[in-house]
Design a protein around this motif. Structure first.
Motif, mmCIF file in Angstrom:
data_model
loop_
_atom_site.group_PDB
_atom_site.id
_atom_site.type_symbol
_atom_site.label_atom_id
_atom_site.label_comp_id
_atom_site.label_asym_id
_atom_site.label_seq_id
_atom_site.Cartn_x
_atom_site.Cartn_y
_atom_site.Cartn_z
ATOM 1 N N ALA A 430 0.693 -1.290 -0.116
ATOM 2 C CA ALA A 430 -0.062 -0.084 -0.089
ATOM 3 C C ALA A 430 0.860 1.415 0.016
ATOM 4 C CB ALA A 430 -0.893 0.125 1.192
ATOM 5 N N THR A 431 1.874 1.392 0.835
ATOM 6 C CA THR A 431 2.929 2.383 0.702
ATOM 7 C C THR A 431 3.349 2.634 -0.414
ATOM 8 O OG1 THR A 431 3.382 2.160 3.310
ATOM 9 C CG2 THR A 431 4.968 3.276 2.126
ATOM 10 N N GLU A 432 3.870 1.617 -1.192
ATOM 11 C CA GLU A 432 4.639 1.428 -2.364
ATOM 12 C C GLU A 432 3.598 2.372 -3.479
ATOM 13 O OE1 GLU A 432 5.953 -2.157 -3.086
ATOM 14 O OE2 GLU A 432 7.894 -2.080 -1.954
ATOM 15 N N ALA A 433 2.536 1.491 -3.442
ATOM 16 C CA ALA A 433 1.383 2.086 -4.638
ATOM 17 C C ALA A 433 0.964 3.298 -4.074
ATOM 18 C CB ALA A 433 0.135 1.246 -4.422
ATOM 19 N N ARG A 434 1.007 3.919 -2.899
ATOM 20 C CA ARG A 434 0.751 5.409 -2.578
ATOM 21 C C ARG A 434 1.609 6.261 -2.996
ATOM 22 N NH1 ARG A 434 -2.446 9.515 -1.742
ATOM 23 N NH2 ARG A 434 -1.937 11.030 -0.011
ATOM 24 N N LYS A 435 2.809 6.200 -3.058
ATOM 25 C CA LYS A 435 3.970 6.612 -3.364
ATOM 26 C C LYS A 435 3.975 6.812 -4.885
ATOM 27 C CE LYS A 435 9.287 7.079 -3.460
ATOM 28 N NZ LYS A 435 10.250 6.578 -3.196
ATOM 29 N N ARG A 436 3.814 5.813 -5.532
ATOM 30 C CA ARG A 436 3.628 5.939 -7.125
ATOM 31 C C ARG A 436 2.542 6.551 -7.533
ATOM 32 N NH1 ARG A 436 6.235 6.161 -11.804
ATOM 33 N NH2 ARG A 436 5.311 4.667 -13.190
ATOM 34 N N TYR A 437 1.409 6.735 -6.721
ATOM 35 C CA TYR A 437 0.059 7.366 -7.087
ATOM 36 C C TYR A 437 0.163 8.756 -6.949
ATOM 37 C CZ TYR A 437 -4.708 9.025 -6.424
ATOM 38 O OH TYR A 437 -5.965 9.566 -6.515
ATOM 39 N N ARG A 438 0.801 9.174 -6.043
ATOM 40 C CA ARG A 438 1.057 10.736 -5.990
ATOM 41 C C ARG A 438 2.094 11.219 -7.052
ATOM 42 N NH1 ARG A 438 0.055 13.070 -1.171
ATOM 43 N NH2 ARG A 438 1.680 14.478 -1.335
ATOM 44 N N GLU A 439 2.964 10.346 -7.412
ATOM 45 C CA GLU A 439 3.875 10.845 -8.549
ATOM 46 C C GLU A 439 3.258 10.853 -9.904
ATOM 47 O OE1 GLU A 439 7.700 8.482 -6.617
ATOM 48 O OE2 GLU A 439 6.779 7.873 -8.427
ATOM 49 N N LEU A 440 2.038 10.231 -9.983
ATOM 50 C CA LEU A 440 1.552 10.094 -11.467
ATOM 51 C C LEU A 440 0.160 10.955 -11.431
ATOM 52 C CD1 LEU A 440 1.785 6.298 -11.991
ATOM 53 C CD2 LEU A 440 3.051 7.823 -12.898
ATOM 54 N N LEU A 441 -0.109 11.400 -10.457
ATOM 55 C CA LEU A 441 -1.379 12.290 -10.214
ATOM 56 C C LEU A 441 -1.446 13.254 -11.202
ATOM 57 C CD1 LEU A 441 -2.257 13.066 -6.497
ATOM 58 C CD2 LEU A 441 -3.860 11.998 -8.433
ATOM 59 N N PRO A 442 -0.412 13.919 -11.758
ATOM 60 C CA PRO A 442 -0.518 14.851 -12.815
ATOM 61 C C PRO A 442 -1.295 14.286 -14.077
ATOM 62 C CG PRO A 442 1.652 15.053 -12.031
ATOM 63 C CD PRO A 442 0.879 14.019 -11.313
ATOM 64 N N MET A 443 -1.149 12.952 -14.299
ATOM 65 C CA MET A 443 -1.844 12.332 -15.526
ATOM 66 C C MET A 443 -3.371 12.176 -15.143
ATOM 67 S SD MET A 443 -1.092 8.379 -15.563
ATOM 68 C CE MET A 443 0.545 8.722 -15.577
ATOM 69 N N GLY A 444 -3.919 12.626 -13.915
ATOM 70 C CA GLY A 444 -5.175 12.428 -13.593
ATOM 71 C C GLY A 444 -5.465 11.297 -12.531
ATOM 72 N N PRO A 445 -6.436 11.453 -11.567
ATOM 73 C CA PRO A 445 -6.696 10.543 -10.642
ATOM 74 C C PRO A 445 -6.772 8.928 -11.002
ATOM 75 C CG PRO A 445 -7.978 12.547 -10.103
ATOM 76 C CD PRO A 445 -7.425 12.655 -11.527
ATOM 77 N N GLU A 446 -7.842 8.812 -11.845
ATOM 78 C CA GLU A 446 -8.020 7.364 -12.370
ATOM 79 C C GLU A 446 -6.892 6.823 -13.071
ATOM 80 O OE1 GLU A 446 -10.720 5.999 -10.702
ATOM 81 O OE2 GLU A 446 -10.650 7.898 -9.788
ATOM 82 N N GLU A 447 -6.322 7.457 -13.752
ATOM 83 C CA GLU A 447 -5.259 7.096 -14.645
ATOM 84 C C GLU A 447 -4.042 6.769 -13.615
ATOM 85 O OE1 GLU A 447 -6.744 9.740 -15.460
ATOM 86 O OE2 GLU A 447 -7.641 9.457 -17.335
ATOM 87 N N ALA A 448 -3.883 7.698 -12.815
ATOM 88 C CA ALA A 448 -2.741 7.346 -11.821
ATOM 89 C C ALA A 448 -3.016 6.130 -10.760
ATOM 90 C CB ALA A 448 -2.552 8.624 -10.859
ATOM 91 N N TRP A 449 -4.117 5.991 -10.593
ATOM 92 C CA TRP A 449 -4.658 4.637 -9.850
ATOM 93 C C TRP A 449 -4.559 3.504 -10.495
ATOM 94 C CZ3 TRP A 449 -6.065 2.526 -5.298
ATOM 95 C CH2 TRP A 449 -6.804 1.257 -5.507
#
Length: 462
Positions: A430-449
């Motif tokens: 969960a921590t690894e995915a949370r870090k990656r999610y925050r990094e990818l947020l500029p592409m949009g929440p669902e795409e980052a998810w």
């Protein structure tokens, strides 16, 4: 410079001398018949915030029945259950640096199962008649029986789990959003509310995007998965492992994983109380014993603070499930020594769990007394003068005693290993995915998810 072995020896010698010194002080003025007492050592976890209820009970025993019968109990270690678990595991494995075992330890079944397998602990069955055992709450007693059927973990106070809520924060949020408190009765409702809370807190600082606050946390994810499986009428433990083929297993994963990745849930290896002190979350599942550690104020990062009130609500239930919560709290465990020392320890145990003393010991700790008569007296007297979180605790325990089934910890021998593996892997992924999610947020929440969580469940199952 002394070696590590020598240093440990000095520490151990110091503890022995300390115990002997305290024992000597206890014996001053004792009757001559008790001048050659049995001095017992004891380890336990903290029981209370302002003062330690179990240590106070030990002192009362030493000054009364112990003095009369020549028994002195010396508390040599007070530590969190995780630390006691490590010490007991070290003793069970026979590690060269393992501490010397005490006579008495208050511990969970998962911690003592390896000791039972080695024959290091004594079962209480030979010390209590069936009539004596009938005075105790049956489920509390049965929870202390391990794989061989022996009673190795004797109840001295039992807790369950509930939902602790920062009521000050909740009232503000609820007033502005119209969210009813009934949403917190189910896990699905908590997840829905967590998303709403994140958006609400994020919107309060429009100049900073994505700084919403976590809404909830689970103190013990492994306890939660056990409770949910029982709520859904399924068995979690199968053939020495976990029932990963059940749809419930993935349902719990989704319940915990997605909110953690999106920032709605806190991922923290510790207690929700720690984060609540800084206002970092609004609610969390916790042992009812956690109510004694609630702060009266939250202190923010900028060093400002404000007074807050907390409330205890019943343990949440999965939608479509029955009302089940874990039965918690360690029990009295007795290391094998000599017949005289073992009998003296049981004398202390029977005194501690007698209705009058047990009621005195557990009051205010978040625990329940362990005899049927003491529980009845608690219902009649505990409500007098109660306020704040203590008042909500009494009300919640009354509801849960009436409506819930309490699930004891499983007696499987590898319980501790399964718990460490489950929680460690859940937090790491969960921590690894949370870090990656925050990094990818500029592409949009669902795409980052989607990008951040691809293959996460499969890795969790490996």
């Amino acid at each position: 410079m002394p070696s590590a072995r020598t240093g440990k020896g000095i520490v151990l010698l110091s503890l022995v001398c300390l115990a002997a010194g305290i024992g000597g002080l206890l014996l001053r003025g004792w009757p001559s018949a008790a001048r050659d007492p049995v001095v017992l050592t004891m380890w336990h976890n903290p029981t209370g915030h302002q003062s330690d209820a179990l240590s106070e009970a030990v002192d009362r025993f030493n000054r009364s029945v112990g003095r009369e019968k020549g028994i002195a109990v010396i508390v040599t270690t007070i530590a969190k259950s995780e630390i006691l678990h490590e010490k007991l595991t070290s003793i069970a494995l026979g590690d060269p640096g393992a501490p010397q075992a005490p006579d008495i330890v208050v511990a969970y079944p998962k911690s003592v199962a390896p000791l039972v397998a080695r024959g290091a602990l004594v079962a209480f069955d030979d010390y209590f008649s069936s009539k004596e055992l009938a005075a105790y709450v049956p489920s509390f007693v049965e929870a202390g029986r391990l794989a061989d059927g022996g009673l190795y973990v004797f109840p001295i106070g039992r807790s369950t789990e509930g939902l602790i809520v920062n009521r000050t924060f909740w009232d503000r949020f609820s007033h502005e959003t119209g969210t009813p408190l009934t949403e917190l009765a189910t896990f699905e409702g908590i997840v829905r509310t967590a998303e709403r809370y994140y958006r609400w807190t994020d919107a309060r600082t429009p100049e900073v995007k994505g700084d919403g606050s976590a809404f909830f946390m689970v103190d013990n994810p492994f306890n939660l998965v056990q409770a949910v499986f029982a709520q859904m009428g399924e068995a979690l433990f199968v053939d020495g492992g976990l029932n990963v083929r059940s749809p419930v297993y993935e349902r719990v994963w989704k319940l915990l994983f997605e909110p953690a990745v999106r920032g709605h849930e806190a991922v923290y290896k510790g207690y929700g109380t720690d984060l609540a002190k800084t206002g970092a979350l609004l609610c969390w599942t916790s042992s009812t014993a956690g109510i004694t550690f609630m702060p009266k104020r939250v202190v923010y990062a900028d060093n400002t603070s404000e007074p807050v009130e907390f409330e205890l609500l019943p343990f949440p239930v999965m939608e479509g499930g029955s009302k089940v919560a874990m039965q918690r709290a360690g029990g009295f465990c007795l290391f094998r020594s000599t017949p005289a020392r073992q009998a003296a320890a049981v004398e202390f145990l029977k005194w501690l769990t007698g209705p009058e003393e047990n009621l005195r010991y557990v009051r205010g700790t978040g625990y329940l007394p362990v005899t049927l008569s003491a529980i009845e007296r608690a219902r009649e007297t505990w409500g007098e003068g109660a306020e704040g979180i203590q008042k909500s605790y009494i009300e919640t325990i009354g509801i849960m005693n009436r409506d819930y089934r309490f699930l004891p910890q499983s007696p499987v021998e590898n319980y501790g290993e399964l718990e460490i593996r489950y929680e460690g892997r859940m937090r790491r992924i969960a921590t690894e995915a949370r870090k990656r999610y925050r990094e990818l947020l500029p592409m949009g929440p669902e795409e980052a998810w989607r990008a951040a969580t691809e293959g996460a469940y499969e890795r969790f199952l490996e």
